[in-house]
Design a protein around this motif. Structure first.
Motif, mmCIF file in Angstrom:
data_model
loop_
_atom_site.group_PDB
_atom_site.id
_atom_site.type_symbol
_atom_site.label_atom_id
_atom_site.label_comp_id
_atom_site.label_asym_id
_atom_site.label_seq_id
_atom_site.Cartn_x
_atom_site.Cartn_y
_atom_site.Cartn_z
ATOM 1 N N ILE A 227 1.261 -1.237 0.524
ATOM 2 C CA ILE A 227 0.013 -0.320 0.365
ATOM 3 C C ILE A 227 1.719 1.108 0.437
ATOM 4 C CG2 ILE A 227 -1.823 1.062 1.548
ATOM 5 C CD1 ILE A 227 -3.080 -1.363 2.427
ATOM 6 N N TRP A 228 1.950 0.981 0.989
ATOM 7 C CA TRP A 228 2.758 2.135 1.174
ATOM 8 C C TRP A 228 3.622 3.063 -0.819
ATOM 9 C CZ3 TRP A 228 8.032 2.138 -0.406
ATOM 10 C CH2 TRP A 228 9.219 3.337 0.721
ATOM 11 N N ALA A 229 4.002 1.606 -1.233
ATOM 12 C CA ALA A 229 4.262 1.461 -2.347
ATOM 13 C C ALA A 229 3.387 2.024 -3.433
ATOM 14 C CB ALA A 229 4.770 0.400 -2.852
ATOM 15 N N TYR A 230 2.800 2.321 -3.681
ATOM 16 C CA TYR A 230 1.494 2.321 -4.282
ATOM 17 C C TYR A 230 1.050 4.321 -3.827
ATOM 18 C CZ TYR A 230 -3.252 2.773 -5.853
ATOM 19 O OH TYR A 230 -4.303 3.089 -6.279
ATOM 20 N N TYR A 231 0.582 4.456 -3.254
ATOM 21 C CA TYR A 231 0.579 6.214 -3.235
ATOM 22 C C TYR A 231 1.831 7.028 -2.310
ATOM 23 C CZ TYR A 231 0.201 5.641 2.035
ATOM 24 O OH TYR A 231 0.245 5.419 3.706
ATOM 25 N N GLU A 232 2.637 6.434 -2.091
ATOM 26 C CA GLU A 232 4.311 7.440 -2.200
ATOM 27 C C GLU A 232 5.087 6.831 -3.052
ATOM 28 O OE1 GLU A 232 4.969 8.949 0.797
ATOM 29 O OE2 GLU A 232 6.505 9.697 -0.474
ATOM 30 N N LEU A 233 5.290 5.998 -3.648
ATOM 31 C CA LEU A 233 6.224 5.815 -4.070
ATOM 32 C C LEU A 233 5.615 6.450 -6.083
ATOM 33 C CD1 LEU A 233 8.322 2.964 -4.382
ATOM 34 C CD2 LEU A 233 8.785 4.619 -3.871
ATOM 35 N N TRP A 235 4.081 5.728 -9.076
ATOM 36 C CA TRP A 235 3.782 5.064 -9.953
ATOM 37 C C TRP A 235 2.378 3.981 -10.051
ATOM 38 C CZ3 TRP A 235 8.823 2.114 -8.655
ATOM 39 C CH2 TRP A 235 10.269 3.555 -8.100
ATOM 40 N N GLY A 236 2.077 4.308 -9.051
ATOM 41 C CA GLY A 236 -0.140 3.695 -9.632
ATOM 42 C C GLY A 236 0.089 2.628 -9.290
ATOM 43 N N GLY A 237 1.925 1.584 -9.346
ATOM 44 C CA GLY A 237 1.690 0.223 -9.053
ATOM 45 C C GLY A 237 1.811 -0.403 -7.489
ATOM 46 N N VAL A 580 -1.067 12.226 -9.614
ATOM 47 C CA VAL A 580 0.551 12.279 -8.784
ATOM 48 C C VAL A 580 1.098 13.708 -10.075
ATOM 49 C CG1 VAL A 580 1.946 10.854 -10.267
ATOM 50 C CG2 VAL A 580 2.636 11.791 -7.429
ATOM 51 N N PHE A 581 2.151 14.849 -9.287
ATOM 52 C CA PHE A 581 2.393 15.342 -10.251
ATOM 53 C C PHE A 581 4.107 15.684 -10.098
ATOM 54 C CE2 PHE A 581 2.166 20.073 -8.948
ATOM 55 C CZ PHE A 581 1.809 19.318 -7.679
ATOM 56 N N SER A 582 4.787 15.901 -10.511
ATOM 57 C CA SER A 582 6.562 15.598 -10.232
ATOM 58 C C SER A 582 6.680 17.139 -10.946
ATOM 59 C CB SER A 582 6.320 14.203 -10.770
ATOM 60 O OG SER A 582 7.086 14.631 -11.733
ATOM 61 N N LEU A 583 7.949 17.836 -10.876
ATOM 62 C CA LEU A 583 8.637 19.233 -11.200
ATOM 63 C C LEU A 583 9.302 18.258 -12.126
ATOM 64 C CD1 LEU A 583 10.280 20.397 -8.391
ATOM 65 C CD2 LEU A 583 9.161 22.047 -10.473
ATOM 66 N N ILE A 584 9.524 19.207 -13.926
ATOM 67 C CA ILE A 584 10.553 18.757 -14.696
ATOM 68 C C ILE A 584 11.291 19.972 -15.417
ATOM 69 C CG2 ILE A 584 10.407 17.010 -15.835
ATOM 70 C CD1 ILE A 584 7.723 18.463 -17.587
ATOM 71 N N LYS A 585 12.543 20.269 -15.409
ATOM 72 C CA LYS A 585 13.332 21.972 -15.214
ATOM 73 C C LYS A 585 12.067 22.480 -16.133
ATOM 74 C CE LYS A 585 16.836 20.789 -16.506
ATOM 75 N NZ LYS A 585 17.582 18.899 -17.072
ATOM 76 N N ASN A 586 11.777 22.300 -17.059
ATOM 77 C CA ASN A 586 10.928 23.196 -18.296
ATOM 78 C C ASN A 586 10.115 24.110 -16.984
ATOM 79 O OD1 ASN A 586 12.401 21.639 -20.272
ATOM 80 N ND2 ASN A 586 10.849 21.697 -21.661
ATOM 81 N N ASP A 587 10.172 25.332 -17.185
ATOM 82 C CA ASP A 587 9.883 26.760 -16.088
ATOM 83 C C ASP A 587 8.378 26.201 -16.281
ATOM 84 O OD1 ASP A 587 12.694 27.236 -15.251
ATOM 85 O OD2 ASP A 587 12.759 28.491 -17.079
#
Lengths: 624, 121, 174
Positions: A227-233, A235-237, A580-587
């Motif tokens: 469960i932890w891997a599901y919501y913390e990592l 990746w949805g797996g 889930v969203f994550s930062l990418i380099k492009n401003d």
């Protein structure tokens, strides 16, 4: 000061352990009918000292005593109290202390609850268990002492890895350890029973409780990790076939096999040597798990302290225990009772053998897949990766016959069963399952004969289990656990073929359309929490008029500096919507990943159901 | 019993229909990148990773697919650059024969043991 | 008799597993590039930094000198650290230095070179990182030595240090 208390109590434990090994060895040679009271006293002292040293460490963590190097390395004053406490076992040293605590605690419980058993058997179990405890004590004191001082005393600690600051992960290790350590009792007890010639049905019903305890805790422990891997990592797996995950799965397969074979031993008094072999293997796998995780020999997302000298110690200790077990097994083989009984092809015994057969196969796939890259690199200097496709290819086809036997097995009687020529309800179930599966696969374009068969036999098992609830003669815990497994299979299959996802780079104000849905990135805010800053994204998903709001987070921790993505998941009984969203380099741009996961929650529920079956069995709810 | 099964059947088919509309073929690129190891991130696939390396890799694979390369050609191309380590599914060769074979051998061996056990008179 | 054989077999097996795992503890866990790299593909073409012209990488390789490809970016801090070594190499030795600018803003990269000096005989641009993947790179900075048969003979992952620098000089002198 407080460090001294912790360290000295460990040294006292060490002395007690050495004393108990000598004492139990001598007593096992010439013993009285009555067990010596000193055993109870010394075991209590040992338990007390372990508890004392463990709570000393907890105390040091709670009050951020940075004169302790373990606390300094893994804690921080700004951390919430809950994570200060869980930080105690969130690191290498503390987690070993927890192992030790459970080891001594279990031995004590074993001693208190085994009064009806043979005296020599109890003494020998203490002997073997104390050997394990001694090994762990030496390991803790000489390679990973949690009570080392640091001077001058720092003002602030280095902090706990933020990825570990999570409620599921705070209680996941203790549960897993209880499972692992439970197998040590099974190991010691089966060796003791073998030497005292008491591997029989009485012993089986006594040790079954320990198997159940380990199995339940291990199952729930693995579930929480997943469960932890599901919501913390993010990746949805929920299962990545990562080596560290595999290492917890291996003893689980073995325990599951043992859980079944012990029932045969209990009811029919056969399979003695096989049960002992399984007990030894289960514990060896739990120990190898510790070795593989703690030594850093594996390449995995879960990187822990890597110190080769620790690896050498655990490996040597493991070798010693396994060789000890092998020697005892082979030199006491004549001790197995000679209760030859004729076996019949169609019997409950055979069906349980088939269960064990498949469990051992699944175990071997995971074991070979995890260990092979290490071996290949040493022997041939070639590096390979073994990932999900390997495990799927080898395990999935074998699930089909496995499900079939699982559906039939519990219906078969002990000793001998006559096969009726045509069992109409079985045929109806099979046809029904096939028809349903056929339509499912047809409608989803998955178009594989394979998936049809998987679905067919999962449904077939499901119908059979549901049907068995009408019958009063079979046992409740088995039905509940098997029901859990069939739901588990079905939800994984549905999840696999119906999951949808979309990944896009978006900035605030963007709107994207996919699969008849509209996703709007409305806003992003900066907020701060007690020990981290966070970016909170605000998203709106319009799914054919149904609106779901998401607030995923990107957390920036300062001690140590880490960025984590926290998914926002809206769960219903039918499906999970995961964003889930994550930062990418492009401003200004973020990578936004949306996933639709049908029946996700049923994967967790079904594993809980399986474990619940174990709980029922432990509390003897099926014996009327 | 039959009634229960019938109700179950209707229920299942109903829930399925609501889910069906999303069912669609997986994109090829996802399938390929899931089978590739992100070399600079511990234990993540290229698919899951947002690192520079993984992003460039995805882009390159998209280009390769457009150029008409097959899945195997892409794997071979990357294996030549980065070695066997990059794919999660090792191909069967002399190095990996026991990786694939050992579990199957053990399965057959176990089966033989059971047959011997239940047929001994 | 039969049991004895099984016994010895198991003991030997356990010992063998033990020694393999013991050796396994020493193995490197992270990615290291393969040593046997084949000839570079001659279809890799990149844009030149200043003129924007498309150039085939293989056309730039000289047969009478060693070729050195350096993948760098202005946003990458270790690249700054290794920069003096590259400048020294270019000034003091006969070596054909080709820079590949990785996923960068072109203005920043030009400024980087005018500020810190341009050690490269030729600077090419890999704006989306795909060309670097074709070369077998995993990040920046990376440096490859290429011989006169267009084969990569050595790969340096990460910034060059004093040892790498001397290593390259020895290879040039050979």
């Amino acid at each position: 000061m407080i460090n001294q208390i912790g360290a000295y109590s460990l040294y006292i434990c060490l002395f007690v352990s050495v004393y108990l090994i000598l004492k139990s060895y001598i007593s096992s040679k010439n013993f009285d009918k009555k067990i010596d009271q000193t055993f109870f006293a010394t075991l209590s002292v040992q338990l007390f000292m372990t508890i004392l040293s463990f709570f000393t460490l907890v105390f040091a963590f709670v009050f951020s005593d940075f004169s302790n190097i373990t606390v300094f390395n893994n804690s921080h004053t700004l951390k919430p109290l809950f994570y200060k406490i869980s930080g105690t076992w969130g690191n290498h040293e503390g987690s070993l202390l927890l192992w030790l605590l459970v080891l001594t605690f279990f031995l004590f419980i074993f001693f208190v609850t085994s009064k009806k058993m043979n005296v020599r058997y109890r003494i020998l179990t203490i002997l073997f268990q104390e050997i394990i405890i001694l090994g762990f004590l030496l390991f803790i004191l000489f390679t990973s002492n949690p009570f080392l001082n640091i001077f001058p005393i720092p003002n602030e600690g280095l902090g706990l890895n933020p990825i570990l600051q999570d409620p599921a992960l705070a209680i996941h290790p203790p549960l897993l350890y209880v499972g692992y350590v439970g197998t040590s009792i099974i190991f010691s007890a089966s060796l003791a029973a073998l030497i005292t010639k008491t591997v029989d049905n009485v012993w089986a019903s006594h040790i079954k409780n320990w198997i159940l305890i380990s199995w339940i805790f291990l199952s729930v422990g693995i579930l929480l990790g997943s469960i932890w891997a599901y919501y913390e990592l993010g990746w949805g797996g929920f299962w990545f076939w990562d080596p560290v995950e595999n290492v917890s799965l291996m003893p689980w397969f073995c325990l599951t096999a043992l859980l079944h074979s012990i029932i045969v031993l209990k009811n029919r008094n056969v399979f003695h040597s096989w049960t002992v072999i399984l007990s030894i293997t289960t514990f060896s796998l739990s120990m190898s798990g510790t070795f593989l995780v703690r030594s850093g020999i594996l390449n995995s997302i879960h990187t822990f302290a890597n110190d080769p000298s620790r690896g050498v110690f655990i490996l040597t200790f493991l070798l010693f225990l396994v060789l000890l077990a092998v020697f005892i097994f082979f030199f006491n083989q004549k001790n197995f009772p000679d209760t030859y009984q004729r076996s019949f092809l169609v019997s409950r015994e055979t069906s349980i053998l088939i269960n064990n057969w498949f469990m051992m196969f699944f175990l071997s796939v995971v074991l070979v897949g995890t260990a092979y890259p290490i071996f290949l690199e040493v022997i041939n200097d070639a590096k390979i990766s073994v990932g999900p496709p390997f495990y799927h290819k080898l395990i999935v086809p074998f699930l089909i016959p496995f499900l079939f036997f699982m559906a039939l097995g519990p219906n078969i009687k002990w000793i001998k069963n006559k096969i009726k020529k045509l069992n109409t309800s079985q045929i109806i179930f099979l046809i029904l399952s096939f028809v349903i599966s056929f339509f499912i696969v047809l409608n989803t374009n998955t178009n594989y004969l394979f998936s049809t068969l998987l679905f067919t036999f999962s449904f077939y098992l499901f119908f059979n289990v549901i049907n068995s609830f009408q019958k009063k003669n079979s046992n409740l815990s088995q039905k509940v656990s098997h029901l859990g497994f069939s739901i588990f299979m079905l939800s994984i299959l549905f999840n696999g073929i119906l999951s949808k996802e979309n990944s896009a780079n978006m900035k605030v104000g963007d709107e994207i359309n996919f699969l008849n849905k509209k996703l709007i990135f409305e806003n992003v805010k900066v907020e701060s929490d007690s020990n981290f800053k966070k970016l909170v994204g605000e998203f709106k998903l319009n799914d054919n008029g149904k609106i779901i709001h998401f607030k995923p987070e990107i957390r920036v921790y300062s001690q140590p500096e880490t960025i984590t993505s926290e998914a926002d998941i809206s769960s219903t009984l039918f499906s999970d919507n995961f964003l889930v969203f994550s930062l990418i380099k492009n401003d200004g741009f973020f990578n936004v990943r949306y996933q639709h996961k049908p029946l996700m929650i049923w994967i967790w529920i079904s594993v809980l159901l399986m474990s619940l079956g174990g709980v029922f069995s432990f509390f003897k709810l099926n014996e009327k | 019993m039959k009634k229960i099964s019938l109700i179950l059947l209707i229920l299942i088919i109903n829930t399925l229909h609501s889910n069906m509309s999303f069912a669609d073929k997986k994109k090829n690129i996802d399938h390929i990148t899931k089978n590739l190891r992100c070399l600079i991130c511990q234990g993540q696939s290229v698919y899951d990773s947002q690192s520079d390396f993984a992003l460039s890799m995805k882009k390159l694979i998209r280009i390769k697919i457009k150029e008409g390369n097959t899945e195997d050609e892409i794997y071979n191309f990357l294996k030549e650059k980065y070695g066997e380590w990059i794919v999660y599914e090792p191909e069967v060769n002399k190095n990996t024969i026991f990786l694939w074979g050992l579990p199957l051998i053990l399965f057959i061996f176990g089966g033989l043991l059971i047959i011997r056990k239940v047929t001994i008179k | 008799m039969k049991n004895n054989k099984i016994f010895y077999f198991i003991v030997i097996l356990i010992m063998a597993i033990f020694f393999v795992l013991l050796l396994g503890l020493k193995e490197e866990k992270n990615y290291i590039p393969q040593s046997d790299i084949k000839k570079l593909n001659n279809s890799i073409s990149l844009k030149e930094l200043y003129s924007g012209k498309n150039i085939f990488l293989n056309d730039l390789f000289l047969t009478n000198e060693l070729n050195l490809i350096n993948i760098w970016a202005s946003w990458c801090l270790p690249c700054k650290a290794e920069h003096p070594y590259l400048i020294n190499l270019n000034e003091k030795f006969d070596i054909n230095l080709i820079g590949i600018n990785y996923k960068d803003n072109l203005d920043n990269s030009k400024k980087f070179l005018s500020d810190l000096g341009n050690p490269y005989d030729e600077v090419l641009v890999d704006s989306d990182g795909t060309k670097s993947i074709e070369l077998g790179a995993i990040g920046v900075p990376e440096t490859y030595l290429i011989n006169n048969e267009n084969k990569i003979i050595k790969k340096f992952i990460g910034p060059l240090d004093q040892d790498d620098y001397e290593n390259i000089i020895n290879l040039i002198k050979k």
